[in-house]
Every structure is written in C-alpha cells, then in structure tokens.
Design an enzyme around this catalytic site. Structure first.
Site, short mmCIF file in Angstrom:
data_model
loop_
_atom_site.label_atom_id
_atom_site.label_comp_id
_atom_site.label_asym_id
_atom_site.label_seq_id
_atom_site.Cartn_x
_atom_site.Cartn_y
_atom_site.Cartn_z
CG ASP A 239 -1.76 1.22 1.32
OD1 ASP A 239 -2.33 1.65 0.52
OD2 ASP A 239 -1.88 1.88 2.35
CB SER A 240 0.31 4.64 -0.51
OG SER A 240 -0.76 4.87 0.48
CE1 TYR B 238 2.43 5.36 -3.23
CE2 TYR B 238 1.28 3.45 -4.07
CZ TYR B 238 2.61 4.14 -3.71
OH TYR B 238 3.55 3.18 -3.63
N GLY B 239 -2.96 9.02 -3.38
CA GLY B 239 -4.35 9.40 -3.84
C GLY B 239 -4.38 10.79 -4.64
CB CYS C 263 -3.37 0.93 -2.28
SG CYS C 263 -3.07 2.40 -2.63
CD GLU D 44 -1.43 8.45 6.15
OE1 GLU D 44 -0.58 9.18 6.05
OE2 GLU D 44 -1.58 7.53 5.51
CB CYS E 215 -9.89 4.97 0.37
SG CYS E 215 -7.99 5.40 1.15
CB THR E 216 -6.90 0.24 2.37
OG1 THR E 216 -5.78 0.64 1.76
CG2 THR E 216 -7.39 -0.91 1.00
CG HIS E 217 -5.92 5.58 4.64
ND1 HIS E 217 -5.08 4.89 3.58
CD2 HIS E 217 -5.04 6.11 5.57
CE1 HIS E 217 -3.60 5.27 3.85
NE2 HIS E 217 -3.46 6.02 4.69
#
Ligand code: DGL
Length: 257
Positions: free
Chosen positions: A12-13, A44-45, A75, A147, A178-180
């Site tokens: 992932d990023s 990355y987004g 990601c 984050e 989005c994996t976040h």
C-alpha cells in the site's frame, strides 16, 4: 515452482493496506506475510497515474525479491492504475482490493463510492457501475486526517458532512474504496445512521486469496507461528506507532527497505 511456505506479499502507499493484511492474517493464520508500506511516497491518492504505476512497479519488484508466492495490492489508488499491468507482468498471481470492491458494489442498488481523487479520476468503479444509480465521491482530506489520528474527531465529521451531504437519503450503501477509510466508519455511521450499509472489501479480498491458494494447492499448513514482516520506505518508528491503529495490534519490528 511456487511452494506453500513462501510468503504472501501485500503493499500500500503506507498504512491503509494494514486493514487488508489484518483480514488476510485472520482468514489465513498459517500464512507467512510480508507487507510493504511505501511511506516515503504517500499519499498516492493525489498523484498522477504514471507516478502511481511507477511506484507500484517498484513495490512489486521489492516484494518479488522477498520470494512471495502471491501479491495483494492493498490500495485502491494503486490498483486503479497498476493492477492490470502487474497482472500481465508478474509471474505470480496478483489480487487487487478493487476486485473485491467491485464485486460488492455490483450487489447493491443505490451506492456511493468514496475514494481518493486518483481512484475516482481513474473511473474504475464508475465504468463497472454505469448500469445502475451510483455516486462517486473523492474525499481527499480523509487520508491525512486519519493519519493524524483524527479518525473519530469533530473536525473529520464536519469535513465528511461537507463531502457527503449531497448523498443523504439517496443511497442505501457506501463502499469504502480506500483502505484507510474503515477507520472513519464510526464517523460515517453517525452521519448516515443504521439504514445505510458501509461496505469494506478487505474480508472478501482475504477470501479471494484463500480460494486461490486452496485451488492451486498453495495453502501453508505449517504448525509453527507464521512470520509477519513489515517493510517501509520511510521512518519505521512512525510506522510502528501509527500502524497499530490500522492493524489492530502492535507491530513489533519494522525494517526500512
Ligand atoms: N490506502 C490508499 C487507497 O486505498 C489511499 C492512501 C493514499 O492516498 O495514499 O487508495
């Protein structure tokens, strides 16, 4: 010739892919896993397709050098611009989190896709859902807020409302593409209430990995504890500190690539 003892690689990023790794570790507790977070290049987004593709190729090369038997692109932004290329180029199977996302989105009627700007601009979800009512919304501030540990914070709620007020009452499902974003589920639940389902593709992605390994006789049946390795391209200490929020438990050792 691939062997069951080889690890599964995920990248992932940065941190978000840990929400996918968590599900893979739960579904496949005997598998050795190696994770790469490209923290030097996140997010990355907001990057261009060419840049994301190059990062994804570099990440895949690093993980191939760890002798992985299967790669998971954890990601959505990377999948949107690199999944097909990596599936064509790599000599191992490549499973992208967007494949599970698309499968789950297909099953819903009035759905909103929330993702990074690069995922939304790729059109990957809109193309597949063009036959049904859907909304595709980029939420660029979610990743930095998450984050910074603001996943359940009044300021995140304000920003989420401003991104999402226009779909109130118009959708019955929201895909967290989005994996976040699984980390802001509590905030989204407060905004949309119990009638809107929040869909996370990570469990289905883990199931797709399990099925592939089973059908190809590559399941690891070791009885000793599996090895979980974490690599990053920037500060390992920061990854340890923040990573546990995404992974759901402490990450003991992180190495710099
Ligand atoms: N986790 C990434 C995704 O799933 C987004 C984070 C970033 O922008 O780097 O798209």
């Amino acid at each position: 010739m691939k062997r069951p003892q080889q690890p599964i690689g995920l990248f992932d990023s940065g941190f978000g892919g840990l929400t996918v790794m968590k599900e893979v570790a739960l579904a496949l507790p005997q598998e050795n896993l190696v994770y790469f977070g490209d923290t030097a290049h996140l997010p990355y987004g907001n990057k261009s397709p060419e840049t994301i593709l190059q990062f994804a190729l570099n990440n895949a090369t690093f993980l191939m050098n760890q002798n992985i038997k299967l790669l998971v692109i954890a990601c959505h932004s990377a999948c949107s611009h690199a999944l097909q290329t990596l599936q064509e180029k790599l000599p191992i199977p490549v499973i992208g989190i967007t494949e599970a996302g698309l499968r789950l989105a297909e099953q819903r009627e009035k759905i909103a896709i929330l993702a990074t700007t690069s995922t939304i601009q790729s059109g990957i979800y809109q193309k597949a859902l063009s036959h049904k009512e859907h909304f595709a919304i980029d939420c660029p501030l979610f990743v930095p807020l998450i984050e910074e540990g603001y996943h359940d914070h009044p300021s995140t709620r304000l920003i989420a409302e401003s991104y999402l007020n226009s779909i109130q009452g118009k959708v019955d499902s929201i895909l967290l593409a989005c994996t976040h974003y699984p980390l802001i589920k509590p905030t989204l639940e407060k905004i949309f209430g119990p009638t809107v389902s929040l869909i996370e593709p990570a469990k289905l992605c883990a199931e797709q990995v399990r099925l592939y390994l089973t059908h190809n006789h590559l399941l690891n049946t070791q009885t000793e504890f599996p090895s979980l390795k974490f690599y990053v391209s920037d500060d390992p200490e920061k990854f340890k500190r923040l990573g546990k929020i995404f992974f759901g438990k402490a990450i003991e050792k992180v190495e710099k690539k």
